[in-house]
Design a protein around this motif. Structure first.
Motif, PDB file in Angstrom:
ATOM      1  N   GLY A  34      96.743 -46.440 -13.198  1.00 45.68           N
ATOM      2  CA  GLY A  34      96.270 -46.480 -11.820  1.00 45.68           C
ATOM      3  C   GLY A  34      97.020 -45.528 -10.906  1.00 45.68           C
ATOM      4  O   GLY A  34      96.453 -45.001  -9.951  1.00 45.68           O
ATOM      5  N   ILE A  35      98.291 -45.306 -11.193  1.00 43.21           N
ATOM      6  CA  ILE A  35      99.068 -44.335 -10.412  1.00 43.21           C
ATOM      7  C   ILE A  35      98.576 -42.927 -10.714  1.00 43.21           C
ATOM      8  O   ILE A  35      98.423 -42.095  -9.823  1.00 43.21           O
ATOM      9  N   GLY A  36      98.312 -42.653 -11.986  1.00 41.64           N
ATOM     10  CA  GLY A  36      97.732 -41.377 -12.384  1.00 41.64           C
ATOM     11  C   GLY A  36      98.758 -40.256 -12.464  1.00 41.64           C
ATOM     12  O   GLY A  36      99.977 -40.478 -12.396  1.00 41.64           O
ATOM     13  N   THR A  37      98.263 -39.049 -12.587  1.00 35.61           N
ATOM     14  CA  THR A  37      99.115 -37.879 -12.804  1.00 35.61           C
ATOM     15  C   THR A  37      99.018 -36.853 -11.677  1.00 35.61           C
ATOM     16  O   THR A  37      99.616 -35.779 -11.763  1.00 35.61           O
ATOM     17  N   ASP A  38      98.266 -37.151 -10.630  1.00 38.25           N
ATOM     18  CA  ASP A  38      98.107 -36.221  -9.516  1.00 38.25           C
ATOM     19  C   ASP A  38      99.327 -36.312  -8.592  1.00 38.25           C
ATOM     20  O   ASP A  38      99.351 -37.069  -7.636  1.00 38.25           O
ATOM     21  N   GLY A  39     100.347 -35.537  -8.912  1.00 38.67           N
ATOM     22  CA  GLY A  39     101.583 -35.559  -8.141  1.00 38.67           C
ATOM     23  C   GLY A  39     102.615 -36.524  -8.659  1.00 38.67           C
ATOM     24  O   GLY A  39     103.696 -36.657  -8.070  1.00 38.67           O
ATOM     25  N   PHE A  40     102.303 -37.193  -9.780  1.00 41.84           N
ATOM     26  CA  PHE A  40     103.219 -38.180 -10.349  1.00 41.84           C
ATOM     27  C   PHE A  40     103.524 -37.862 -11.807  1.00 41.84           C
ATOM     28  O   PHE A  40     102.658 -37.387 -12.541  1.00 41.84           O
ATOM     29  N   GLN A  41     104.735 -38.166 -12.198  1.00 36.32           N
ATOM     30  CA  GLN A  41     105.130 -38.143 -13.601  1.00 36.32           C
ATOM     31  C   GLN A  41     105.539 -39.568 -13.940  1.00 36.32           C
ATOM     32  O   GLN A  41     106.561 -40.057 -13.471  1.00 36.32           O
ATOM     33  N   VAL A  42     104.699 -40.273 -14.715  1.00 37.51           N
ATOM     34  CA  VAL A  42     104.855 -41.710 -14.898  1.00 37.51           C
ATOM     35  C   VAL A  42     105.288 -42.042 -16.325  1.00 37.51           C
ATOM     36  O   VAL A  42     104.687 -41.576 -17.296  1.00 37.51           O
ATOM     37  N   LYS A  43     106.332 -42.871 -16.415  1.00 36.76           N
ATOM     38  CA  LYS A  43     106.788 -43.426 -17.680  1.00 36.76           C
ATOM     39  C   LYS A  43     106.829 -44.948 -17.560  1.00 36.76           C
ATOM     40  O   LYS A  43     106.780 -45.489 -16.452  1.00 36.76           O
ATOM     41  N   THR A  44     106.910 -45.627 -18.694  1.00 30.33           N
ATOM     42  CA  THR A  44     106.978 -47.091 -18.678  1.00 30.33           C
ATOM     43  C   THR A  44     108.228 -47.571 -19.405  1.00 30.33           C
ATOM     44  O   THR A  44     108.810 -46.857 -20.226  1.00 30.33           O
ATOM     45  N   ALA A  45     108.635 -48.788 -19.074  1.00 30.42           N
ATOM     46  CA  ALA A  45     109.773 -49.428 -19.728  1.00 30.42           C
ATOM     47  C   ALA A  45     109.492 -50.924 -19.782  1.00 30.42           C
ATOM     48  O   ALA A  45     108.793 -51.465 -18.914  1.00 30.42           O
ATOM     49  N   THR A  46     110.026 -51.599 -20.808  1.00 26.34           N
ATOM     50  CA  THR A  46     109.768 -53.023 -20.978  1.00 26.34           C
ATOM     51  C   THR A  46     111.048 -53.776 -21.323  1.00 26.34           C
ATOM     52  O   THR A  46     112.045 -53.190 -21.743  1.00 26.34           O
ATOM     53  N   LEU A  47     110.971 -55.075 -21.151  1.00 23.67           N
ATOM     54  CA  LEU A  47     112.128 -55.950 -21.320  1.00 23.67           C
ATOM     55  C   LEU A  47     112.758 -55.847 -22.700  1.00 23.67           C
ATOM     56  O   LEU A  47     113.989 -55.915 -22.853  1.00 23.67           O
ATOM     57  N   ASP A  48     111.929 -55.685 -23.753  1.00 19.62           N
ATOM     58  CA  ASP A  48     112.439 -55.746 -25.121  1.00 19.62           C
ATOM     59  C   ASP A  48     113.108 -54.460 -25.585  1.00 19.62           C
ATOM     60  O   ASP A  48     113.678 -54.413 -26.678  1.00 19.62           O
ATOM     61  N   GLN A  49     113.080 -53.415 -24.777  1.00 20.93           N
ATOM     62  CA  GLN A  49     113.741 -52.180 -25.163  1.00 20.93           C
ATOM     63  C   GLN A  49     115.253 -52.287 -24.947  1.00 20.93           C
ATOM     64  O   GLN A  49     115.716 -53.133 -24.169  1.00 20.93           O
ATOM     65  N   PRO A  50     116.050 -51.455 -25.633  1.00 23.85           N
ATOM     66  CA  PRO A  50     117.495 -51.454 -25.375  1.00 23.85           C
ATOM     67  C   PRO A  50     117.771 -51.238 -23.888  1.00 23.85           C
ATOM     68  O   PRO A  50     117.182 -50.355 -23.266  1.00 23.85           O
ATOM     69  N   GLU A  51     118.630 -52.096 -23.323  1.00 27.99           N
ATOM     70  CA  GLU A  51     118.956 -52.055 -21.896  1.00 27.99           C
ATOM     71  C   GLU A  51     117.701 -52.200 -21.037  1.00 27.99           C
ATOM     72  O   GLU A  51     117.628 -51.689 -19.920  1.00 27.99           O
ATOM     73  N   HIS A  52     116.700 -52.921 -21.581  1.00 27.57           N
ATOM     74  CA  HIS A  52     115.413 -53.156 -20.916  1.00 27.57           C
ATOM     75  C   HIS A  52     114.707 -51.852 -20.560  1.00 27.57           C
ATOM     76  O   HIS A  52     113.846 -51.823 -19.659  1.00 27.57           O
ATOM     77  N   GLY A  53     115.044 -50.789 -21.253  1.00 30.30           N
ATOM     78  CA  GLY A  53     114.436 -49.498 -20.970  1.00 30.30           C
ATOM     79  C   GLY A  53     114.948 -48.856 -19.695  1.00 30.30           C
ATOM     80  O   GLY A  53     114.432 -47.805 -19.279  1.00 30.30           O
ATOM     81  N   LEU A  54     115.954 -49.456 -19.075  1.00 28.12           N
ATOM     82  CA  LEU A  54     116.475 -48.970 -17.796  1.00 28.12           C
ATOM     83  C   LEU A  54     117.916 -48.504 -17.961  1.00 28.12           C
ATOM     84  O   LEU A  54     118.846 -49.038 -17.351  1.00 28.12           O
ATOM     85  N   THR A  55     118.086 -47.510 -18.799  1.00 25.15           N
ATOM     86  CA  THR A  55     119.405 -46.936 -19.011  1.00 25.15           C
ATOM     87  C   THR A  55     119.833 -46.139 -17.768  1.00 25.15           C
ATOM     88  O   THR A  55     119.022 -45.850 -16.885  1.00 25.15           O
ATOM     89  N   ASP A  56     121.108 -45.769 -17.736  1.00 25.86           N
ATOM     90  CA  ASP A  56     121.583 -44.925 -16.637  1.00 25.86           C
ATOM     91  C   ASP A  56     120.778 -43.634 -16.566  1.00 25.86           C
ATOM     92  O   ASP A  56     120.450 -43.154 -15.472  1.00 25.86           O
ATOM     93  N   GLU A  57     120.453 -43.077 -17.730  1.00 22.98           N
ATOM     94  CA  GLU A  57     119.722 -41.807 -17.776  1.00 22.98           C
ATOM     95  C   GLU A  57     118.308 -41.977 -17.232  1.00 22.98           C
ATOM     96  O   GLU A  57     117.815 -41.123 -16.477  1.00 22.98           O
ATOM     97  N   VAL A  58     117.635 -43.072 -17.603  1.00 24.41           N
ATOM     98  CA  VAL A  58     116.272 -43.318 -17.118  1.00 24.41           C
ATOM     99  C   VAL A  58     116.270 -43.505 -15.607  1.00 24.41           C
ATOM    100  O   VAL A  58     115.470 -42.903 -14.878  1.00 24.41           O
ATOM    101  N   LEU A  59     117.177 -44.327 -15.095  1.00 26.86           N
ATOM    102  CA  LEU A  59     117.200 -44.595 -13.657  1.00 26.86           C
ATOM    103  C   LEU A  59     117.604 -43.363 -12.857  1.00 26.86           C
ATOM    104  O   LEU A  59     117.088 -43.133 -11.758  1.00 26.86           O
ATOM    105  N   ALA A  60     118.505 -42.559 -13.409  1.00 33.36           N
ATOM    106  CA  ALA A  60     118.909 -41.334 -12.714  1.00 33.36           C
ATOM    107  C   ALA A  60     117.737 -40.375 -12.569  1.00 33.36           C
ATOM    108  O   ALA A  60     117.694 -39.565 -11.630  1.00 33.36           O
ATOM    109  N   ALA A  61     116.780 -40.458 -13.502  1.00 32.49           N
ATOM    110  CA  ALA A  61     115.612 -39.571 -13.475  1.00 32.49           C
ATOM    111  C   ALA A  61     114.396 -40.246 -12.849  1.00 32.49           C
ATOM    112  O   ALA A  61     113.278 -39.752 -12.970  1.00 32.49           O
ATOM    113  N   THR A  62     114.599 -41.387 -12.170  1.00 34.56           N
ATOM    114  CA  THR A  62     113.504 -42.138 -11.567  1.00 34.56           C
ATOM    115  C   THR A  62     113.575 -42.035 -10.050  1.00 34.56           C
ATOM    116  O   THR A  62     114.593 -42.379  -9.447  1.00 34.56           O
ATOM    117  N   ASP A  63     112.489 -41.573  -9.429  1.00 30.80           N
ATOM    118  CA  ASP A  63     112.396 -41.564  -7.969  1.00 30.80           C
ATOM    119  C   ASP A  63     111.950 -42.919  -7.439  1.00 30.80           C
ATOM    120  O   ASP A  63     112.430 -43.377  -6.405  1.00 30.80           O
TER     121      ASP A  63
END
Length: 239
Positions: A34-63
């Motif tokens: 729904g957010i789409g790709t027009d001006g957005f670069q979208v990735k997903t993360a979920t609870l079951d991933q290591p560090e819930h998918g929210l590593t320092d590297e992921v968050l540093a690259a998240t606006d």
């Protein structure tokens, strides 16, 4: 490009067939699409991933981080909550959806219990745009309706929002502050109510437009980071 991470517990879809029929690839996938790709670069993360998918590297690259949670709030590691909190204070935007009002991160940022009335009766929700000049309301009608939703009702135990963009009315009579903005540190937060897991809310184009607008609004401004602490004078002090 605004870099977006859509986070979802991804528990209901695995455990409940009723939810899986509506969101076969997960609620996070529907939100990301729904957010789409027009001006957005979208990735997903979920609870079951290591560090819930929210590593320092992921968050540093998240606006902007979009958060959907419900049955697994207690499973989110406190260290990850602190990590997300720190990034919001530094300027990362946060969009909190539906039952994310009870997430650890939202409660920490609000400083209140964030409780409310609720009812599952498949009732109509009418969402009124009460701040049509706000950027999050751009392109939205005076009101729009969702034919089936879970009811949330006042009193919603949150601080007074910086701005109220939407108010919901439900078929059973309750009302709810369903689109609220807040500022914490350098970060901007938008809470948006609709999105019960058994309803196709995140395929609704008005809902998708609100989330897209919210992401644009919450993205970092690019302003210089404030300097705090003991500070040398900018001009000569003669007195």
């Amino acid at each position: 490009m605004i870099k977006v991470t859509v986070w979802n517990e991804f528990l209901h879809e695995k455990q409940h067939e009723e939810v899986r029929k509506v969101y076969p690839d997960g609620i996070h996938k529907a939100i990301a699409d729904g957010i789409g790709t027009d001006g957005f670069q979208v990735k997903t993360a979920t609870l079951d991933q290591p560090e819930h998918g929210l590593t320092d590297e992921v968050l540093a690259a998240t606006d902007v981080l979009v958060w959907w949670g419900h049955m697994g709030h207690h499973l989110v590691d406190d260290a990850i909550v602190e990590r997300v909190h720190a990034r919001v204070m530094e300027g990362m935007g946060l969009i909190v959806l539906h039952s994310g009002h009870f997430s650890k991160i939202f409660k920490k940022l609000m400083g209140t219990g964030c409780d409310l009335k609720w009812r599952e009766a498949n009732e109509k929700e009418r969402i009124w745009t009460v701040n049509p000049a706000h950027p999050i309301a751009s392109g939205l009608p005076e009101y729009f309706e969702l034919p089936h939703e879970e009811m949330y009702g006042e009193h919603f135990d949150i601080p007074a929002p910086d701005e109220l963009v939407f108010i919901s009315w439900f078929e059973g009579g309750e009302v709810f502050r369903s689109g609220c903005t807040f500022h914490r540190g350098q970060g901007k937060i938008f809470y948006f109510r609709p999105g019960h897991e058994t309803f196709p809310t995140y395929y609704d184009e008005n809902v998708r437009k609100v989330i897209r607008n919210g992401v644009r609004w919450a993205a970092p401004s690019g302003a210089a980071k404030p300097v705090r602490g003991n500070h040398k004078p900018l001009e000569e002090i003669r007195s």
